[in-house]
Design an enzyme around this catalytic site. Structure first.
Site, PDB file in Angstrom:
ATOM      1  N   ASP A  49     107.538-117.012  69.580  1.00 34.20           N
ATOM      2  CA  ASP A  49     107.305-116.579  70.957  1.00 34.20           C
ATOM      3  C   ASP A  49     107.735-117.679  71.926  1.00 34.20           C
ATOM      4  O   ASP A  49     107.109-118.727  71.997  1.00 34.20           O
ATOM      5  CB  ASP A  49     105.810-116.286  71.163  1.00 34.20           C
ATOM      6  CG  ASP A  49     105.532-115.821  72.586  1.00 34.20           C
ATOM      7  OD1 ASP A  49     105.665-114.614  72.836  1.00 34.20           O
ATOM      8  OD2 ASP A  49     105.204-116.669  73.446  1.00 34.20           O
ATOM      9  N   TYR A  54     109.881-121.992  79.248  1.00 29.51           N
ATOM     10  CA  TYR A  54     109.566-123.074  78.313  1.00 29.51           C
ATOM     11  C   TYR A  54     110.749-124.054  78.124  1.00 29.51           C
ATOM     12  O   TYR A  54     110.569-125.136  77.591  1.00 29.51           O
ATOM     13  CB  TYR A  54     109.128-122.546  76.933  1.00 29.51           C
ATOM     14  CG  TYR A  54     107.969-121.571  76.947  1.00 29.51           C
ATOM     15  CD1 TYR A  54     107.190-121.377  78.084  1.00 29.51           C
ATOM     16  CD2 TYR A  54     107.645-120.834  75.814  1.00 29.51           C
ATOM     17  CE1 TYR A  54     106.138-120.463  78.097  1.00 29.51           C
ATOM     18  CE2 TYR A  54     106.588-119.929  75.813  1.00 29.51           C
ATOM     19  CZ  TYR A  54     105.838-119.746  76.964  1.00 29.51           C
ATOM     20  OH  TYR A  54     104.803-118.844  76.961  1.00 29.51           O
ATOM     21  N   LYS A  79     110.683-114.132  77.590  1.00 25.81           N
ATOM     22  CA  LYS A  79     110.063-113.521  78.779  1.00 25.81           C
ATOM     23  C   LYS A  79     110.878-113.825  80.025  1.00 25.81           C
ATOM     24  O   LYS A  79     111.485-114.901  80.115  1.00 25.81           O
ATOM     25  CB  LYS A  79     108.640-114.080  78.973  1.00 25.81           C
ATOM     26  CG  LYS A  79     107.829-114.154  77.689  1.00 25.81           C
ATOM     27  CD  LYS A  79     106.423-114.683  77.889  1.00 25.81           C
ATOM     28  CE  LYS A  79     105.734-114.919  76.549  1.00 25.81           C
ATOM     29  NZ  LYS A  79     106.040-116.225  75.939  1.00 25.81           N
TER      30      LYS A  79
END
Ligand SMILES: NC(=O)c1ccc[n+]([C@@H]2O[C@H](COP(=O)([O-])OP(=O)(O)OC[C@H]3O[C@@H](n4cnc5c(N)ncnc54)[C@H](OP(=O)(O)O)[C@@H]3O)[C@@H](O)[C@H]2O)c1
Length: 278
Positions: A49, A54, A79
């Site tokens: 994930d 990030y 995401k």
């Protein structure tokens, strides 16, 4: 409930999503990220994930290719960040993520937070990516019931996953019940409360009773509650420890003790009060 590290949950479209995976938030150093993913895949993790936020999509892609495991055997989630939301911007952000990961499709693409002005258009773009077979599963993150209701009233394809903060101090029972009604799988982010629940005396007592660690008790509790989990660790021994949750089962009494720990406490932000402009 028989489970192993590669157990999956069948989503509404029939896709099997791993119940267990590695979260890679705050893995910013290249070598640390590559090593953590390498270790996790060797231990048997089959889901990663990440998020554009990030800053490690390149490393995630590299680590997966380096592993030699077939791309289709690893479930990859990323995401769309808040400043990239809206229909066209989401499609563009997806292209950038796909390029960084160096993949030709993703398993799951999520709206990172429900930005009030744009989250509905963002999800419409995610539906298009699904129609074009660029993603296998649609989903959202940090969506309350009222956000989901808005999406469900218009969507052609209901979101299949909602990833939210969830741990013993924030058990999200009402949201989970709503998601279950609509067949939306729930993934817990910060399943260990960022480590903040691991000194809880009740959890430590259960851990001692069964000869497991507090982290293992919490992760097993999630699985028995039908919650998907993505614990993060850069520490090799913990990556292994967090996966060793398939050789024991919490009793109903222990599950009930865990239920009493809820205090609706968030370690992260409330989706309704998120500061979207940072
Ligand atoms: N959608 C969202 O908005 C959102 C928000 C937050 C997170 N997430 C996702 O959820 C994943 C997990 O959440 P998180 O990283 O916030 O928190 P978490 O997984 O609950 O906890 C991670 C922290 O716990 C430590 N830890 C891990 N295993 C441990 C163990 N066995 N014993 C003791 N400490 C342990 C880790 O330390 P070390 O790494 O130093 O070992 C790290 O500090 C993220 O990586 C990300 O993929 C999503």
């Amino acid at each position: 409930m028989f489970l192993n590290i590669q157990s999956t949950k069948t989503l509404t479209n029939g896709i099997e999503m791993p119940r267990f995976g590695l979260g890679v938030y705050k893995m910013t150093e290249r070598d640390e990220t590559l090593q953590a993913i390498d270790k996790a895949l060797k231990v048997g993790y089959r889901a990663i994930d990440t998020a554009s936020l990030y800053g490690n999509e390149v490393e995630v892609g590299e680590a997966i290719r380096y592993s030699g495991i077939k791309r289709e055997d690893i479930f990859v989630t990323t995401k769309v960040w808040n400043t990239d939301q809206g229909y066209d911007a989401t499609l563009r952000a997806f292209e950038v993520s796909l390029k960084k990961l160096n993949m030709d499709y993703l398993d799951l693409y999520l709206t990172h937070w429900a930005v009030p002005e744009t989250f509905e258009e963002t999800y419409r773009a995610i539906e298009r990516l699904y129609d074009e077979k660029l993603i296998r599963v649609t989903g959202v993150s940090n969506h309350h019931e009222h956000h989901l209701q808005k999406l469900l009233s218009k969507a052609n394809i209901a979101p299949m996953v909602n990833q939210v903060e969830l741990h013993p101090y924030l058990q999200q029972e009402a949201l989970k019940a709503f998601c279950a009604e609509y067949g939306i799988a729930v993934t817990a982010w910060s399943p260990l409360g960022r480590g903040g629940v691991l000194d809880n005396p009740t959890i430590l007592e259960i851990a001692q009773e069964i000869g497991k660690t507090a982290a293992q008790v919490v992760l097993r509790w999630h699985l028995q509650k039908d919650t998907l989990i993505i614990p993060k660790s850069v520490t090799a021994s913990r990556i292994e420890e967090n996966a060793q949750i398939y050789d024991f089962e919490l009793t109903q009494a222990q599950m009930d003790q865990m239920t009493t720990l809820n205090r609706d406490h968030r370690f992260g932000q409330d989706p309704d009060n998120f500061k979207f402009n940072f």
